[in-house]
Design a protein around this motif. Structure first.
Motif, PDB file in Angstrom:
ATOM      1  N   VAL A 174       0.816  -1.212   0.000  1.00 54.23           N
ATOM      2  CA  VAL A 174       0.000   0.000   0.000  1.00 54.23           C
ATOM      3  C   VAL A 174       0.844   1.253   0.000  1.00 54.23           C
ATOM      4  O   VAL A 174       0.361   2.327  -0.366  1.00 54.23           O
ATOM      5  CB  VAL A 174      -0.969   0.022   1.202  1.00 54.23           C
ATOM      6  CG1 VAL A 174      -1.949  -1.121   1.137  1.00 54.23           C
ATOM      7  CG2 VAL A 174      -0.211   0.002   2.509  1.00 54.23           C
ATOM      8  N   ASN A 175       2.103   1.162   0.431  1.00 59.53           N
ATOM      9  CA  ASN A 175       2.933   2.362   0.412  1.00 59.53           C
ATOM     10  C   ASN A 175       3.305   2.785  -1.000  1.00 59.53           C
ATOM     11  O   ASN A 175       3.905   3.822  -1.200  1.00 59.53           O
ATOM     12  CB  ASN A 175       4.195   2.149   1.250  1.00 59.53           C
ATOM     13  CG  ASN A 175       5.025   0.977   0.762  1.00 59.53           C
ATOM     14  OD1 ASN A 175       4.483  -0.084   0.501  1.00 59.53           O
ATOM     15  ND2 ASN A 175       6.317   1.183   0.637  1.00 59.53           N
ATOM     16  N   ALA A 176       2.956   1.953  -1.999  1.00 59.65           N
ATOM     17  CA  ALA A 176       3.243   2.301  -3.385  1.00 59.65           C
ATOM     18  C   ALA A 176       2.184   3.232  -3.981  1.00 59.65           C
ATOM     19  O   ALA A 176       2.336   3.743  -5.081  1.00 59.65           O
ATOM     20  CB  ALA A 176       3.334   1.033  -4.231  1.00 59.65           C
TER      21      ALA A 176
ATOM     22  N   SER B 215       0.307  10.811   4.708  1.00 60.70           N
ATOM     23  CA  SER B 215       0.881  10.333   5.965  1.00 60.70           C
ATOM     24  C   SER B 215       0.756   8.823   6.054  1.00 60.70           C
ATOM     25  O   SER B 215      -0.069   8.209   5.364  1.00 60.70           O
ATOM     26  CB  SER B 215       0.181  10.979   7.163  1.00 60.70           C
ATOM     27  OG  SER B 215      -1.191  10.624   7.193  1.00 60.70           O
ATOM     28  N   THR B 216       1.598   8.228   6.897  1.00 65.29           N
ATOM     29  CA  THR B 216       1.593   6.788   7.116  1.00 65.29           C
ATOM     30  C   THR B 216       1.542   6.517   8.612  1.00 65.29           C
ATOM     31  O   THR B 216       2.192   7.196   9.401  1.00 65.29           O
ATOM     32  CB  THR B 216       2.858   6.143   6.525  1.00 65.29           C
ATOM     33  OG1 THR B 216       2.907   6.405   5.123  1.00 65.29           O
ATOM     34  CG2 THR B 216       2.870   4.640   6.752  1.00 65.29           C
TER      35      THR B 216
ATOM     36  N   LYS C 242      -0.289  -3.772  11.189  1.00 65.63           N
ATOM     37  CA  LYS C 242      -0.798  -3.312   9.901  1.00 65.63           C
ATOM     38  C   LYS C 242      -0.305  -1.894   9.682  1.00 65.63           C
ATOM     39  O   LYS C 242       0.101  -1.196  10.613  1.00 65.63           O
ATOM     40  CB  LYS C 242      -2.325  -3.363   9.843  1.00 65.63           C
ATOM     41  CG  LYS C 242      -3.035  -2.379  10.778  1.00 65.63           C
ATOM     42  CD  LYS C 242      -4.543  -2.496  10.628  1.00 65.63           C
ATOM     43  CE  LYS C 242      -5.265  -1.533  11.592  1.00 65.63           C
ATOM     44  NZ  LYS C 242      -6.737  -1.657  11.468  1.00 65.63           N
ATOM     45  N   GLN C 243      -0.343  -1.481   8.427  1.00 62.48           N
ATOM     46  CA  GLN C 243       0.122  -0.150   8.055  1.00 62.48           C
ATOM     47  C   GLN C 243      -0.972   0.536   7.242  1.00 62.48           C
ATOM     48  O   GLN C 243      -1.569  -0.068   6.348  1.00 62.48           O
ATOM     49  CB  GLN C 243       1.419  -0.264   7.248  1.00 62.48           C
ATOM     50  CG  GLN C 243       1.922   1.025   6.668  1.00 62.48           C
ATOM     51  CD  GLN C 243       1.784   1.054   5.160  1.00 62.48           C
ATOM     52  OE1 GLN C 243       1.674   0.017   4.523  1.00 62.48           O
ATOM     53  NE2 GLN C 243       1.772   2.240   4.601  1.00 62.48           N
ATOM     54  N   CYS C 244      -1.279   1.757   7.603  1.00 63.07           N
ATOM     55  CA  CYS C 244      -2.325   2.527   6.919  1.00 63.07           C
ATOM     56  C   CYS C 244      -1.736   3.823   6.381  1.00 63.07           C
ATOM     57  O   CYS C 244      -0.847   4.420   7.000  1.00 63.07           O
ATOM     58  CB  CYS C 244      -3.475   2.858   7.869  1.00 63.07           C
ATOM     59  SG  CYS C 244      -4.308   1.405   8.568  1.00 63.07           S
ATOM     60  N   ILE C 245      -2.253   4.256   5.252  1.00 60.00           N
ATOM     61  CA  ILE C 245      -1.815   5.539   4.682  1.00 60.00           C
ATOM     62  C   ILE C 245      -3.026   6.434   4.427  1.00 60.00           C
ATOM     63  O   ILE C 245      -4.137   5.959   4.175  1.00 60.00           O
ATOM     64  CB  ILE C 245      -1.014   5.335   3.382  1.00 60.00           C
ATOM     65  CG1 ILE C 245      -1.875   4.626   2.321  1.00 60.00           C
ATOM     66  CG2 ILE C 245       0.239   4.531   3.638  1.00 60.00           C
ATOM     67  CD1 ILE C 245      -2.119   5.446   1.107  1.00 60.00           C
TER      68      ILE C 245
END
Length: 333
Positions: free
Chosen positions: A18-20, A26-27, A62-65
C-alpha cells in the motif's frame, strides 16, 4: 535457546504494497496482540518500528496511509511478528536449533571460543574470533547452531573440533600442553562442522577459534595459543584442529577448529582455526580476530583487533566459551 528480555525487545518491520500508492500524505503503523491492532509504532522511511515488546509474544501489525485526497487505505492483511527479536545461544556441548519464526532479514553474530591455557597472565589459550553477516530466511526454515567449548588441560579437546593436546611430567618437570578449542558455526544442515566437509553449501557462517597454550614449569617457557590458521606439526583439517598425541617428554598443544583447522605442535603452542563468511547468501559480513592479518575482500573481509572480552561483544575476540546471537532486523511478507 533463550529469548532476550528488556530493552532488546524491538522489531523493525518493512512494509510493502500500500505504500506504493501515489499521493501519500501520511503513514501510520499499528501493532497489538489482537487481529485488529490499535497501538501505534514509529514510522521511518519504509519501516515500522515497534519497541518495548514482551518476549515470546506474537503480535499483529498493519500499516495505513492517508492520501492527499483524504482517503484512508490500510494493508489488506495483518502480519504476525515474534517479539524479543534477539535469540541468544550459550555453549551447551550439543547442537541447538532455531525454527525461523517469520520471513525476514536476520543478523547472525557468532563468537569462537578460547583455547586451553595455564592462566591469563602467562600461558593463555588463543582467543576466539567474531563473525557476523545478514541473511534472508523464511518462516519454518531450520538452522543448526554448534557453539564451541573452551579448550582444556591435556587430552580433553573442545567441543566441535578442538584438537587434543598432551601434558605430562618429563624427568620431574611438569610440561603443560593444552587442547585447542571447537569452532562455532551455523548451518542449514545438522552436524558438527567436521561432518559437513562434503556439504559446504549448507554452512552459513563459521567463527574461528584459538589454540592451546604451552607451559614448562621448570624453565618458565610458555607460549600463548595461536589465533590464526597455519600448518605446524599435527596438521589440522576441515572442521578439526590438529591433534598432538604425545607421551612423556613429548608434550605439546592442540590446534583450534575452524573452516580450516589449525595445526598442533610439539613442545610448543598450537595454531588457531579459521573463520568463514564465504556463503553467497550472506551480506554486510565481516570477521574479527585477535592480532591477525586483515583483508578487504568481500568473502574474506577481516579486521584485526586487540579487544577481548568474556562477555560476547561486537568486534571483539572472545574469552572462554563461544556464543551466538541471532537478531531479527526486519520482516517481510
Amino acid at each position: 535457546m533463550s529469548s532476550s528480555n528488556g530493552t532488546s525487545n524491538s522489531i523493525i518491520a518493512e512494509y510493502k504494497g500500500v505504500n506504493a500508492i501515489s499521493g501519500i500524505k501520511s503513514t501510520t503503523c499499528y501493532y497489538g496482540t489482537s487481529s485488529n491492532p490499535t497501538t501505534t509504532g514509529t514510522v521511518s522511511e519504509s519501516k515500522c518500528i515497534f519497541t518495548n515488546l514482551n518476549s515470546n509474544t506474537t503480535y499483529y501489525f498493519k500499516q495505513c496511509i492517508t492520501t492527499n485526497a483524504r482517503n484512508n487505505v490500510c494493508s489488506n492483511k495483518n502480519q504476525l511478528l515474534t517479539a524479543g527479536g534477539v535469540y541468544a545461544y550459550d555453549y551447551t556441548g550439543k547442537e541447538q536449533t532455531l525454527t525461523i519464526p517469520v520471513n525476514g532479514t536476520y543478523k547472525l553474530e557468532i563468537w569462537g571460543a578460547q583455547g586451553g591455557g595455564y592462566n591469563e597472565d602467562t600461558a593463555f589459550g588463543g582467543y576466539g574470533g567474531y563473525s557476523f553477516g545478514n541473511i534472508n530466511l523464511k518462516t519454518g526454515e531450520k538452522i543448526y547452531l554448534n557453539i564451541g567449548g573452551q579448550g582444556s588441560y591435556s587430552q580433553l579437546s573442545g567441543y566441535n573440533g578442538g584438537g587434543q593436546g598432551y601434558a605430562g611430567n618429563c624427568q620431574g618437570v611438569n610440561r603443560y600442553g593444552y587442547s585447542g578449542v571447537g569452532a562455532t558455526h551455523i548451518a542449514t544442515k545438522t552436524g558438527l562442522l567436521s561432518s559437513l566437509e562434503n556439504y559446504k553449501d549448507f554452512i552459513i557462517i563459521v567463527s574461528g577459534v584459538g589454540a592451546g597454550a604451552y607451559y614448562d614449569s621448570y624453565t618458565g617457557a610458555f607460549g600463548t595459543g595461536g589465533t590464526t590458521y597455519n600448518t605446524t606439526s599435527g596438521y589440522g583439517k576441515f572442521g578439526k584442529g590438529g591433534e598432538h598425541i604425545g607421551g612423556t617428554c613429548n608434550e605439546g598443544s592442540g590446534g583450534g577448529s575452524g573452516y580450516f583447522g589449525g595445526g598442533a605442535s610439539q613442545m610448543s603452542t598450537g595454531a588457531g582455526g579459521s573463520s568463514y563468511i564465504g556463503n553467497s547468501l550472506l551480506t554486510d559480513k565481516e570477521m574479527y580476530c585477535y592480532n591477525c592479518e586483515s583483508s578487504t575482500a568481500i568473502d574474506t573481509k577481516t579486521t584485526s583487533t586487540t579487544c577481548t572480552s568474556s562477555t560476547p561483544t561486537a568486534n571483539c575476540a572472545k574469552q572462554g566459551n563461544g556464543y551466538a546471537k541471532i537478531t531479527i532486523l526486519s520482516t517481510s511478507n
